[in-house]
Motif scaffolding. Structure first.
Motif, PDB file in Angstrom:
ATOM      1  N   GLU A  68      28.209  50.642   9.283  1.00 55.93           N
ATOM      2  CA  GLU A  68      26.823  50.575   9.760  1.00 55.93           C
ATOM      3  C   GLU A  68      26.239  49.170   9.702  1.00 55.93           C
ATOM      4  O   GLU A  68      25.326  48.850  10.456  1.00 55.93           O
ATOM      5  N   ASP A  69      26.756  48.317   8.817  1.00 61.20           N
ATOM      6  CA  ASP A  69      26.203  46.969   8.660  1.00 61.20           C
ATOM      7  C   ASP A  69      26.681  45.988   9.735  1.00 61.20           C
ATOM      8  O   ASP A  69      26.403  44.798   9.667  1.00 61.20           O
ATOM      9  N   GLY A  70      27.432  46.480  10.739  1.00 62.56           N
ATOM     10  CA  GLY A  70      27.920  45.601  11.803  1.00 62.56           C
ATOM     11  C   GLY A  70      29.326  45.090  11.572  1.00 62.56           C
ATOM     12  O   GLY A  70      29.856  44.322  12.378  1.00 62.56           O
ATOM     13  N   THR A  71      29.969  45.522  10.498  1.00 65.02           N
ATOM     14  CA  THR A  71      31.343  45.128  10.215  1.00 65.02           C
ATOM     15  C   THR A  71      32.297  46.037  10.986  1.00 65.02           C
ATOM     16  O   THR A  71      32.082  47.244  11.076  1.00 65.02           O
ATOM     17  N   PHE A  72      33.330  45.441  11.530  1.00 65.66           N
ATOM     18  CA  PHE A  72      34.386  46.184  12.221  1.00 65.66           C
ATOM     19  C   PHE A  72      35.704  45.750  11.608  1.00 65.66           C
ATOM     20  O   PHE A  72      35.955  44.555  11.447  1.00 65.66           O
ATOM     21  N   ILE A  73      36.544  46.696  11.237  1.00 74.08           N
ATOM     22  CA  ILE A  73      37.864  46.369  10.717  1.00 74.08           C
ATOM     23  C   ILE A  73      38.895  46.997  11.637  1.00 74.08           C
ATOM     24  O   ILE A  73      38.904  48.215  11.834  1.00 74.08           O
ATOM     25  N   ASN A  74      39.739  46.162  12.218  1.00 71.53           N
ATOM     26  CA  ASN A  74      40.829  46.633  13.054  1.00 71.53           C
ATOM     27  C   ASN A  74      42.054  46.780  12.159  1.00 71.53           C
ATOM     28  O   ASN A  74      42.306  45.953  11.294  1.00 71.53           O
ATOM     29  N   TYR A  75      42.802  47.847  12.365  1.00 70.58           N
ATOM     30  CA  TYR A  75      44.036  48.059  11.613  1.00 70.58           C
ATOM     31  C   TYR A  75      45.214  47.937  12.573  1.00 70.58           C
ATOM     32  O   TYR A  75      45.393  48.765  13.457  1.00 70.58           O
ATOM     33  N   ALA A  76      45.988  46.884  12.395  1.00 75.01           N
ATOM     34  CA  ALA A  76      47.176  46.652  13.204  1.00 75.01           C
ATOM     35  C   ALA A  76      48.395  47.037  12.369  1.00 75.01           C
ATOM     36  O   ALA A  76      48.323  47.119  11.138  1.00 75.01           O
ATOM     37  N   ILE A  77      49.508  47.262  13.028  1.00 70.30           N
ATOM     38  CA  ILE A  77      50.727  47.606  12.303  1.00 70.30           C
ATOM     39  C   ILE A  77      51.296  46.329  11.694  1.00 70.30           C
ATOM     40  O   ILE A  77      51.554  45.353  12.392  1.00 70.30           O
ATOM     41  N   ALA A  78      51.463  46.341  10.382  1.00 64.16           N
ATOM     42  CA  ALA A  78      51.987  45.184   9.643  1.00 64.16           C
ATOM     43  C   ALA A  78      53.511  45.131   9.793  1.00 64.16           C
ATOM     44  O   ALA A  78      54.142  46.124  10.163  1.00 64.16           O
ATOM     45  N   PRO A  79      54.110  43.970   9.501  1.00 61.62           N
ATOM     46  CA  PRO A  79      55.574  43.842   9.602  1.00 61.62           C
ATOM     47  C   PRO A  79      56.330  44.875   8.754  1.00 61.62           C
ATOM     48  O   PRO A  79      57.448  45.237   9.079  1.00 61.62           O
ATOM     49  N   THR A  80      55.716  45.372   7.698  1.00 62.12           N
ATOM     50  CA  THR A  80      56.371  46.358   6.830  1.00 62.12           C
ATOM     51  C   THR A  80      56.015  47.788   7.216  1.00 62.12           C
ATOM     52  O   THR A  80      56.199  48.713   6.433  1.00 62.12           O
ATOM     53  N   GLU A  84      47.659  46.399   8.585  1.00 59.13           N
ATOM     54  CA  GLU A  84      47.134  45.067   8.305  1.00 59.13           C
ATOM     55  C   GLU A  84      45.679  45.021   8.763  1.00 59.13           C
ATOM     56  O   GLU A  84      45.384  45.288   9.930  1.00 59.13           O
ATOM     57  N   GLU A  85      44.766  44.718   7.841  1.00 59.89           N
ATOM     58  CA  GLU A  85      43.344  44.648   8.176  1.00 59.89           C
ATOM     59  C   GLU A  85      43.015  43.366   8.924  1.00 59.89           C
ATOM     60  O   GLU A  85      43.426  42.285   8.520  1.00 59.89           O
ATOM     61  N   GLN A  86      42.263  43.507  10.005  1.00 60.27           N
ATOM     62  CA  GLN A  86      41.776  42.369  10.777  1.00 60.27           C
ATOM     63  C   GLN A  86      40.258  42.513  10.861  1.00 60.27           C
ATOM     64  O   GLN A  86      39.754  43.300  11.664  1.00 60.27           O
ATOM     65  N   PRO A  87      39.520  41.784  10.023  1.00 55.74           N
ATOM     66  CA  PRO A  87      38.062  41.933  10.014  1.00 55.74           C
ATOM     67  C   PRO A  87      37.394  41.370  11.265  1.00 55.74           C
ATOM     68  O   PRO A  87      37.928  40.487  11.928  1.00 55.74           O
ATOM     69  N   GLY A  88      36.236  41.907  11.549  1.00 53.56           N
ATOM     70  CA  GLY A  88      35.451  41.448  12.682  1.00 53.56           C
ATOM     71  C   GLY A  88      34.037  42.007  12.602  1.00 53.56           C
ATOM     72  O   GLY A  88      33.605  42.478  11.553  1.00 53.56           O
ATOM     73  N   THR A  89      33.347  41.940  13.716  1.00 55.72           N
ATOM     74  CA  THR A  89      31.979  42.443  13.787  1.00 55.72           C
ATOM     75  C   THR A  89      31.800  43.246  15.072  1.00 55.72           C
ATOM     76  O   THR A  89      32.569  43.092  16.013  1.00 55.72           O
ATOM     77  N   TRP A  90      30.767  44.092  15.072  1.00 51.72           N
ATOM     78  CA  TRP A  90      30.426  44.829  16.289  1.00 51.72           C
ATOM     79  C   TRP A  90      28.920  44.753  16.501  1.00 51.72           C
ATOM     80  O   TRP A  90      28.151  44.561  15.564  1.00 51.72           O
TER      81      TRP A  90
END
Length: 132
Positions: A68-80, A84-90
């Motif tokens: 709700e605070d405008g944070t967006f976290i993308n989850y990509a597939i990590a090498p293992t 893998e978290e990729q922070p961002g905003t929306w």
């Protein structure tokens, strides 16, 4: 009477501005880790389910979290094969469209259109800035 009419008109205008500016989906959407359920996709709509859903076996699933605070976290597939978290905003573009910027790709905006949202299923259309 004239002042009362103006006050009512101002109240209606303020309510309309507030109602039209933010996203229109259930509060349960926020703070939830949504994972891609590609088995349920249609031609142009992607389906996401909470990470607590009993997914079929897969080598990995991408996903995201909207806070709700405008944070967006993308989850990509990590090498293992983990996430893998990729922070961002929306930011809300309209009631059902979000503009997302990830720190790993500065200047590149993703547009997410929320087609439908319930606590159990999230359906979206997603475009990157090059596709717009």
């Amino acid at each position: 009477m004239k002042n009362l009419s103006l006050l009512c008109l101002l109240a209606v205008a303020l309510m309309a501005a507030k109602c039209g500016s933010g996203p229109a989906f259930p509060k349960e959407v926020y703070g939830q880790t949504w994972l891609y359920s590609y088995e349920e996709d249609s031609a142009d709509v992607r389906t996401y389910r909470p990470n607590t859903f009993d997914f079929p076996a897969s080598r990995g699933r991408t996903g995201f979290m909207i806070k709700e605070d405008g944070t967006f976290i993308n989850y990509a597939i990590a090498p293992t094969d983990g996430l893998e978290e990729q922070p961002g905003t929306w930011a809300a573009q309209s009631k059902n469209i979000l503009n997302v910027q990830l720190e790993v790709a500065p200047g590149k905006t993703h547009t997410i259109e929320i087609v439908s949202a319930t606590p159990a299923v999230l359906k979206i259309k997603r475009r990157s800035s090059e596709e717009q």
